[in-house]
Scaffold this motif. Structure first.
Motif, PDB file in Angstrom:
ATOM      1  N   ASP A  56     -33.153  17.126 -31.881  1.00  9.98           N
ATOM      2  CA  ASP A  56     -33.156  16.719 -33.286  1.00  9.98           C
ATOM      3  C   ASP A  56     -32.941  15.228 -33.516  1.00  9.98           C
ATOM      4  O   ASP A  56     -33.215  14.727 -34.606  1.00  9.98           O
ATOM      5  N   HIS A  57     -32.416  14.547 -32.512  1.00  5.99           N
ATOM      6  CA  HIS A  57     -32.115  13.119 -32.696  1.00  5.99           C
ATOM      7  C   HIS A  57     -32.966  12.230 -31.793  1.00  5.99           C
ATOM      8  O   HIS A  57     -32.744  11.022 -31.736  1.00  5.99           O
ATOM      9  N   GLY A  58     -33.909  12.835 -31.099  1.00  7.14           N
ATOM     10  CA  GLY A  58     -34.802  12.070 -30.233  1.00  7.14           C
ATOM     11  C   GLY A  58     -34.062  11.424 -29.086  1.00  7.14           C
ATOM     12  O   GLY A  58     -33.026  11.912 -28.634  1.00  7.14           O
ATOM     13  N   ARG A  59     -34.619  10.299 -28.664  1.00  5.74           N
ATOM     14  CA  ARG A  59     -33.969   9.546 -27.587  1.00  5.74           C
ATOM     15  C   ARG A  59     -32.803   8.779 -28.189  1.00  5.74           C
ATOM     16  O   ARG A  59     -32.988   7.971 -29.094  1.00  5.74           O
ATOM     17  N   HIS A  60     -31.615   9.067 -27.707  1.00  3.83           N
ATOM     18  CA  HIS A  60     -30.417   8.543 -28.351  1.00  3.83           C
ATOM     19  C   HIS A  60     -29.468   8.004 -27.302  1.00  3.83           C
ATOM     20  O   HIS A  60     -29.228   8.654 -26.291  1.00  3.83           O
ATOM     21  N   LEU A  61     -28.941   6.808 -27.558  1.00  3.00           N
ATOM     22  CA  LEU A  61     -28.010   6.188 -26.618  1.00  3.00           C
ATOM     23  C   LEU A  61     -26.579   6.352 -27.081  1.00  3.00           C
ATOM     24  O   LEU A  61     -26.329   6.534 -28.284  1.00  3.00           O
ATOM     25  N   GLY A  62     -25.668   6.243 -26.163  1.00  2.00           N
ATOM     26  CA  GLY A  62     -24.252   6.280 -26.495  1.00  2.00           C
ATOM     27  C   GLY A  62     -23.430   5.924 -25.271  1.00  2.00           C
ATOM     28  O   GLY A  62     -23.901   6.048 -24.138  1.00  2.00           O
ATOM     29  N   VAL A  63     -22.205   5.482 -25.513  1.00  2.00           N
ATOM     30  CA  VAL A  63     -21.306   5.122 -24.413  1.00  2.00           C
ATOM     31  C   VAL A  63     -20.559   6.370 -23.963  1.00  2.00           C
ATOM     32  O   VAL A  63     -20.028   7.110 -24.798  1.00  2.00           O
ATOM     33  N   VAL A  64     -20.532   6.609 -22.676  1.00  3.34           N
ATOM     34  CA  VAL A  64     -19.719   7.701 -22.128  1.00  3.34           C
ATOM     35  C   VAL A  64     -18.533   7.056 -21.424  1.00  3.34           C
ATOM     36  O   VAL A  64     -18.692   6.439 -20.369  1.00  3.34           O
ATOM     37  N   ARG A  65     -17.369   7.165 -22.043  1.00  3.42           N
ATOM     38  CA  ARG A  65     -16.150   6.616 -21.424  1.00  3.42           C
ATOM     39  C   ARG A  65     -15.834   7.443 -20.179  1.00  3.42           C
ATOM     40  O   ARG A  65     -15.810   8.670 -20.239  1.00  3.42           O
ATOM     41  N   GLY A  66     -15.609   6.758 -19.080  1.00  2.01           N
ATOM     42  CA  GLY A  66     -15.338   7.481 -17.825  1.00  2.01           C
ATOM     43  C   GLY A  66     -16.592   8.064 -17.205  1.00  2.01           C
ATOM     44  O   GLY A  66     -16.527   8.834 -16.255  1.00  2.01           O
ATOM     45  N   GLY A  67     -17.762   7.685 -17.743  1.00  5.78           N
ATOM     46  CA  GLY A  67     -19.018   8.223 -17.216  1.00  5.78           C
ATOM     47  C   GLY A  67     -19.352   7.725 -15.828  1.00  5.78           C
ATOM     48  O   GLY A  67     -20.216   8.279 -15.157  1.00  5.78           O
ATOM     49  N   GLY A  68     -18.662   6.676 -15.395  1.00  7.88           N
ATOM     50  CA  GLY A  68     -18.911   6.148 -14.056  1.00  7.88           C
ATOM     51  C   GLY A  68     -18.042   6.789 -12.997  1.00  7.88           C
ATOM     52  O   GLY A  68     -18.089   6.405 -11.827  1.00  7.88           O
ATOM     53  N   SER A  69     -17.234   7.779 -13.413  1.00  7.81           N
ATOM     54  CA  SER A  69     -16.322   8.407 -12.453  1.00  7.81           C
ATOM     55  C   SER A  69     -17.082   9.307 -11.490  1.00  7.81           C
ATOM     56  O   SER A  69     -18.220   9.702 -11.740  1.00  7.81           O
ATOM     57  N   ARG A  70     -16.431   9.654 -10.384  1.00  6.92           N
ATOM     58  CA  ARG A  70     -17.071  10.537  -9.402  1.00  6.92           C
ATOM     59  C   ARG A  70     -17.349  11.905 -10.008  1.00  6.92           C
ATOM     60  O   ARG A  70     -18.340  12.544  -9.682  1.00  6.92           O
ATOM     61  N   ARG A  71     -16.448  12.354 -10.878  1.00  3.90           N
ATOM     62  CA  ARG A  71     -16.634  13.682 -11.479  1.00  3.90           C
ATOM     63  C   ARG A  71     -17.897  13.724 -12.322  1.00  3.90           C
ATOM     64  O   ARG A  71     -18.630  14.710 -12.326  1.00  3.90           O
ATOM     65  N   MET A  72     -18.172  12.620 -13.008  1.00  2.00           N
ATOM     66  CA  MET A  72     -19.323  12.601 -13.918  1.00  2.00           C
ATOM     67  C   MET A  72     -20.621  12.185 -13.229  1.00  2.00           C
ATOM     68  O   MET A  72     -21.707  12.386 -13.780  1.00  2.00           O
ATOM     69  N   ALA A  73     -20.507  11.600 -12.023  1.00  6.03           N
ATOM     70  CA  ALA A  73     -21.721  11.087 -11.355  1.00  6.03           C
ATOM     71  C   ALA A  73     -22.751  12.190 -11.147  1.00  6.03           C
ATOM     72  O   ALA A  73     -23.943  11.985 -11.357  1.00  6.03           O
ATOM     73  N   GLY A  74     -22.300  13.370 -10.768  1.00  9.59           N
ATOM     74  CA  GLY A  74     -23.227  14.472 -10.540  1.00  9.59           C
ATOM     75  C   GLY A  74     -23.746  15.086 -11.820  1.00  9.59           C
ATOM     76  O   GLY A  74     -24.786  15.741 -11.832  1.00  9.59           O
ATOM     77  N   VAL A  75     -23.017  14.872 -12.901  1.00  7.15           N
ATOM     78  CA  VAL A  75     -23.421  15.433 -14.197  1.00  7.15           C
ATOM     79  C   VAL A  75     -24.489  14.556 -14.842  1.00  7.15           C
ATOM     80  O   VAL A  75     -25.498  15.047 -15.356  1.00  7.15           O
ATOM     81  N   LEU A  76     -24.267  13.239 -14.805  1.00  6.88           N
ATOM     82  CA  LEU A  76     -25.169  12.313 -15.492  1.00  6.88           C
ATOM     83  C   LEU A  76     -26.290  11.841 -14.563  1.00  6.88           C
ATOM     84  O   LEU A  76     -26.488  10.642 -14.356  1.00  6.88           O
TER      85      LEU A  76
END
Lengths: 246, 201
Positions: A28-48
């Motif tokens: 519904d919002h098309g291509r959308h950017l945003g900041v993911v705090r902690g997105g650079g962590s090892r836990r999130m690396a496999g998710v993103l």
């Protein structure tokens, strides 16, 4: 401002040491950017990872701000195709192409549905099916952005059968007999794009990628001094060299 | 704008330290202060060590590892199996494998992975010398020790294609359960990879 929606991860770029800027395709919002705090962590690396489906909550004080995402894993899809070079290159190519072409915050529900279906099913499809799906997706991309090809009938004779070429000028189909004298100047039209019952071959997919690549470049990228992403060029090279997966 | 806390020399030191990974302005100030307070025990040895590194450390022209000699100590070690070559993205990966002590062959450091976003293509990686090295050193097995990420695996496929003409065994590191990992804490991708790579028990 706040919304909750599933999104397909397109690209992730680092912001500082621990955060990332996520570029995701939502319905519904098309291509959308945003900041993911902690997105650079090892836990999130496999998710993103490009191609994964994530559950996104976007928040910002004003609608026009970049805002922040809270991203939760929904379906880790890309890890399942790591072993297949063409499938991986296909998803990487699409995830590079969509941000290069589509504007931000403009909804393209059909594009989202098509990419969602492809990333979801890629691990169960054959390599050839995935590569053919990339061609179909790119045709849809052209159509959604107002530069759809007309592959229904021959632009010269009006006949509906034996469509074998596409005019690089008009983007319309040309039949085998009408196009034969000009075949050097026309783009080849793979039969699987006009008849769903025709089996897909490697050569057809290579022709399809050349066809969509030509129009994506001419209509959507060159006018903005852009070129096809390296990942897309590499996919074409890999398909042209054969589809053997590892 | 806030007035400088100390003299320009200290400010410069803090600004440089703040650019290091893991340090921000606040921790850089703490580190600078700790060094200045322990001038003889910390600051002088650090300055000498930095100068030594600056003067001696270079990139091995054979494998891409950082060392004070060229060829590096690993490339010139006769005890290492030169028929085994491990391809890694970064020098930090070599250090990790050496810490683990699981590999006794030689390395080839690519200097990164293919990245669409960073605009890093094959020409920016240390790939051009790899086929010749494999051929000249009569390498029998190339181990691809690249990250289990989209970029890492894309690079692995590219390296495989690059070595496609050479008749050698190409292997890659397994993906699956980490040692000490509990199933209910693992992400779906790791679980899927672990199931895909299951073997007889």
């Amino acid at each position: 401002m706040e919304w909750l929606q599933d999104g397909i991860v397109l690209t992730v770029r680092p912001l500082g040491e621990g955060s990332v800027i996520l570029d995701a395709l939502t319905r519904d919002h098309g291509r959308h950017l945003g900041v993911v705090r902690g997105g650079g962590s090892r836990r999130m690396a496999g998710v993103l990872e490009s191609g994964n489906l994530v559950r996104l909550t976007w928040r910002a004080r004003l609608a026009e701000q970049l805002g922040s995402y809270q991203a939760e894993p929904n379906q880790a899809r890309t890890a399942a195709i790591f072993h297949d070079r063409i499938k991986l290159a296909s998803i990487v190519s699409l995830c590079a192409l969509v941000p290069a072409i589509t504007p931000e915050r403009h909804a393209y529900p059909r594009l989202f549905d098509a990419l969602d279906a492809l990333t979801d099913a890629a691990s169960d499809m054959t390599t050839l099916e995935v590569a053919a799906a990339v061609v179909r997706f790119e045709l849809l991309l052209l159509e959604e952005l107002g530069f759809g090809l007309d592959l229904r009938e021959c632009t010269a004779t009006g006949i509906l059968q034996d469509l074998a070429f596409v005019s690089p000028k008009s983007g319309r189909a040309v039949s085998l007999s009408a196009g034969a004298p000009y075949r050097e100047r026309l783009l080849r039209l793979p039969a699987f794009l006009t008849d769903a019952n025709v089996p897909v071959s490697v050569a057809c997919v290579a022709d399809g990628l050349a066809l969509t690549g030509f129009f994506l470049d001419r209509q959507l990228l060159s006018p903005h001094q852009k070129a096809l992403p390296a990942a897309r060029l590499r996919l074409s090279e890999m398909v042209a060299a054969g589809l053997g997966s590892d | 704008m806030a007035a400088p806390l100390a003299g320009p020399e200290i400010e410069r030191l803090i600004n440089i330290l703040a650019k290091l990974p893991g340090l921000g302005p606040r921790s850089a100030r703490r580190a600078a202060l700790a060094m200045i307070k322990r001038r003889e025990q910390m600051l002088a040895p650090l300055a000498a060590a930095l100068e030594d590194v600056m003067r001696t450390v270079r990139t091995c022209t054979t494998c891409g590892i950082l060392d004070s000699s060229d060829p590096c100590s690993i490339c010139s070690d006769p005890k290492r199996n030169q028929r085994l070559l491990c391809v890694v993205a970064d020098v930090a990966d070599v250090w990790a494998l050496e810490r683990a002590g699981v590999f006794r062959g030689r390395y080839h450091v690519l200097g990164g992975t293919l990245s669409v976003l960073d605009g890093r293509g094959p020409d920016q990686l240390n790939l051009a010398t790899l086929p010749a090295r494999v051929r000249d050193q009569k390498v029998e097995e190339v181990v691809l020790a690249l990250s289990a990420t989209v970029e890492g695996q894309t690079t692995a496929h590219y390296v495989t294609d690059t070595l496609g003409q050479t008749a050698i065994q190409i292997t890659k590191l397994a993906q699956g359960l980490p040692v000490g990992g509990e199933l209910d804490y693992l992400d779906e991708g790791t679980l899927a990879a672990a199931f895909g790579a299951r073997r007889p028990f």
